[in-house]
Design a protein around this motif. Structure first.
Motif, short mmCIF file in Angstrom:
data_model
loop_
_atom_site.label_atom_id
_atom_site.label_comp_id
_atom_site.label_asym_id
_atom_site.label_seq_id
_atom_site.Cartn_x
_atom_site.Cartn_y
_atom_site.Cartn_z
N LEU A 173 0.81 -1.21 0.00
CA LEU A 173 0.00 0.00 0.00
C LEU A 173 0.85 1.26 0.00
O LEU A 173 0.40 2.33 -0.44
CB LEU A 173 -0.94 0.00 1.21
N ASP A 174 2.07 1.14 0.49
CA ASP A 174 2.92 2.32 0.59
C ASP A 174 4.36 1.88 0.34
O ASP A 174 4.76 0.79 0.74
CB ASP A 174 2.78 2.95 1.99
N GLN A 175 5.14 2.74 -0.30
CA GLN A 175 6.54 2.41 -0.57
C GLN A 175 7.34 2.24 0.71
O GLN A 175 8.33 1.50 0.75
CB GLN A 175 7.19 3.48 -1.44
N ARG A 176 6.91 2.90 1.76
CA ARG A 176 7.63 2.76 3.04
C ARG A 176 7.52 1.34 3.58
O ARG A 176 8.43 0.85 4.25
CB ARG A 176 7.07 3.76 4.06
N ILE A 177 6.41 0.68 3.28
CA ILE A 177 6.24 -0.70 3.71
C ILE A 177 7.27 -1.59 3.05
O ILE A 177 7.85 -2.49 3.67
CB ILE A 177 4.81 -1.18 3.40
N ALA A 178 7.51 -1.33 1.76
CA ALA A 178 8.45 -2.15 1.01
C ALA A 178 9.87 -2.05 1.55
O ALA A 178 10.70 -2.95 1.32
CB ALA A 178 8.42 -1.76 -0.48
N THR A 202 2.37 -11.84 -9.43
CA THR A 202 3.19 -10.71 -9.86
C THR A 202 3.45 -9.82 -8.64
O THR A 202 2.74 -9.90 -7.63
CB THR A 202 2.49 -9.88 -10.96
N LEU A 203 4.46 -8.96 -8.77
CA LEU A 203 4.83 -8.04 -7.69
C LEU A 203 5.00 -6.66 -8.28
O LEU A 203 5.72 -6.48 -9.27
CB LEU A 203 6.13 -8.52 -7.02
N ASP A 204 4.33 -5.68 -7.68
CA ASP A 204 4.43 -4.31 -8.18
C ASP A 204 4.71 -3.39 -6.99
O ASP A 204 3.83 -3.10 -6.18
CB ASP A 204 3.14 -3.90 -8.89
N GLU A 205 5.97 -2.93 -6.88
CA GLU A 205 6.39 -2.05 -5.79
C GLU A 205 6.65 -0.64 -6.29
O GLU A 205 7.38 0.12 -5.65
CB GLU A 205 7.64 -2.62 -5.12
N GLY A 207 5.94 3.34 -7.52
CA GLY A 207 5.37 4.45 -6.76
C GLY A 207 4.00 4.88 -7.22
O GLY A 207 3.46 5.87 -6.70
N ALA A 208 3.38 4.17 -8.15
CA ALA A 208 2.04 4.53 -8.63
C ALA A 208 1.01 4.28 -7.53
O ALA A 208 1.25 3.52 -6.58
CB ALA A 208 1.70 3.74 -9.87
N THR A 209 -0.14 4.89 -7.68
CA THR A 209 -1.20 4.70 -6.70
C THR A 209 -1.67 3.24 -6.71
O THR A 209 -1.49 2.52 -7.69
CB THR A 209 -2.40 5.61 -7.00
N ILE A 210 -2.27 2.83 -5.60
CA ILE A 210 -2.72 1.44 -5.49
C ILE A 210 -3.77 1.11 -6.56
O ILE A 210 -3.77 0.02 -7.15
CB ILE A 210 -3.28 1.16 -4.07
N GLY A 211 -4.63 2.08 -6.86
CA GLY A 211 -5.65 1.84 -7.89
C GLY A 211 -5.04 1.66 -9.26
O GLY A 211 -5.45 0.81 -10.05
N ARG A 212 -4.03 2.49 -9.56
CA ARG A 212 -3.38 2.40 -10.87
C ARG A 212 -2.60 1.09 -10.99
O ARG A 212 -2.60 0.45 -12.05
CB ARG A 212 -2.44 3.59 -11.06
N ARG A 213 -1.94 0.67 -9.91
CA ARG A 213 -1.20 -0.60 -9.95
C ARG A 213 -2.15 -1.79 -10.07
O ARG A 213 -1.86 -2.76 -10.74
CB ARG A 213 -0.33 -0.73 -8.69
N TYR A 214 -3.29 -1.67 -9.41
CA TYR A 214 -4.29 -2.74 -9.49
C TYR A 214 -4.80 -2.86 -10.94
O TYR A 214 -4.90 -3.96 -11.49
CB TYR A 214 -5.45 -2.43 -8.55
N ALA A 215 -5.09 -1.70 -11.54
CA ALA A 215 -5.56 -1.70 -12.92
C ALA A 215 -4.48 -2.19 -13.87
O ALA A 215 -4.77 -2.89 -14.84
CB ALA A 215 -6.02 -0.28 -13.32
#
Length: 218
Positions: A173-178, A202-205, A207-215
């Motif tokens: 949800l946040d780059q800080r988590i990664a 798949t893995l997507d870390e 900086g795009a928003t969560i909605g954009r990465r989901y799409a």
């Protein structure tokens, strides 16, 4: 788009192979109850006379006559009775069968085995055709949100779970988590467990928003 081609080859292939290889490829079905039928044919003596009359080609002519269907044999008999002879074409060559050579007889034959050349259905599958068909059915364009500033229509491949190449995606949800060590440990454990049971992901870390990465992963 043609996905599967189904050719009805009838008995052509097996018949051609049988003739070329000089072997019997017929299917033999043993009948529970024998079938008796009256058939027309030439006598044994008549067959010998045909072989003598046509010399080198005599055996071929005799076997051709014996291999005729009942309607064709009856036609030759009618021609002989009417005009005294019958003209036939055997292997692109014309022969005249004199009535004096042909003596017909009827006899009862008992059939205990039904022999026939099976028909062949030849299906043709192609992985490229099937894959193209799947893509055609799962693709759709996602409608734009009225408030969206995107100028590009997004295409989506809506695979069902059983056909999707990836079954899930990991989206922090946040780059800080990664960047957290606990996340790295959890991610390693999850990837190991998913791989052990054959679960693709798949893995997507980014900086795009969560909605954009989901799409994006759709």
């Amino acid at each position: 788009l043609e996905c599967v081609g189904i050719a009805d080859r009838s008995a052509f292939d097996l018949t051609a192979h049988s003739e070329a290889a000089k072997c019997d490829l017929q299917y033999k079905e043993v009948l529970e109850k024998p079938i008796e039928q009256t058939v027309l044919g030439i006598t044994k003596a008549s067959g010998i006379q045909v072989m003598k009359e046509f010399k080198k080609e005599g055996k071929m002519v005799k076997e051709w006559i014996e291999g005729l269907s009942q309607p064709d044999l009856k036609k030759i008999q009618a021609d002989v009775e009417k005009s005294g002879s019958s003209k036939v074409i055997i292997n692109d060559k014309e022969f005249t069968l004199p009535g004096a050579l042909l003596t017909f007889e009827t006899k009862v034959e008992k059939t205990t085995v039904n022999a026939f050349t099976p028909g062949v259905i030849e299906p043709s599958f192609g992985i490229d055709r099937i894959f193209s068909c799947v893509l055609e059915h799962v693709y759709y364009a996602r409608p734009k949100d009225e408030e969206s500033t995107d100028t590009q229509t997004r295409g989506v491949l809506g695979f069902t779970g059983i056909s999707a190449p990836y079954k899930c995606t990991i989206l922090p949800l946040d780059q800080r988590i990664a960047r957290h060590t606990k996340y790295t440990e959890m991610l390693g454990a999850f990837r190991a467990e998913a791989s052990s049971i054959g679960l693709s992901f798949t893995l997507d870390e980014s900086g795009a928003t969560i909605g954009r990465r989901y799409a994006r992963n759709d």
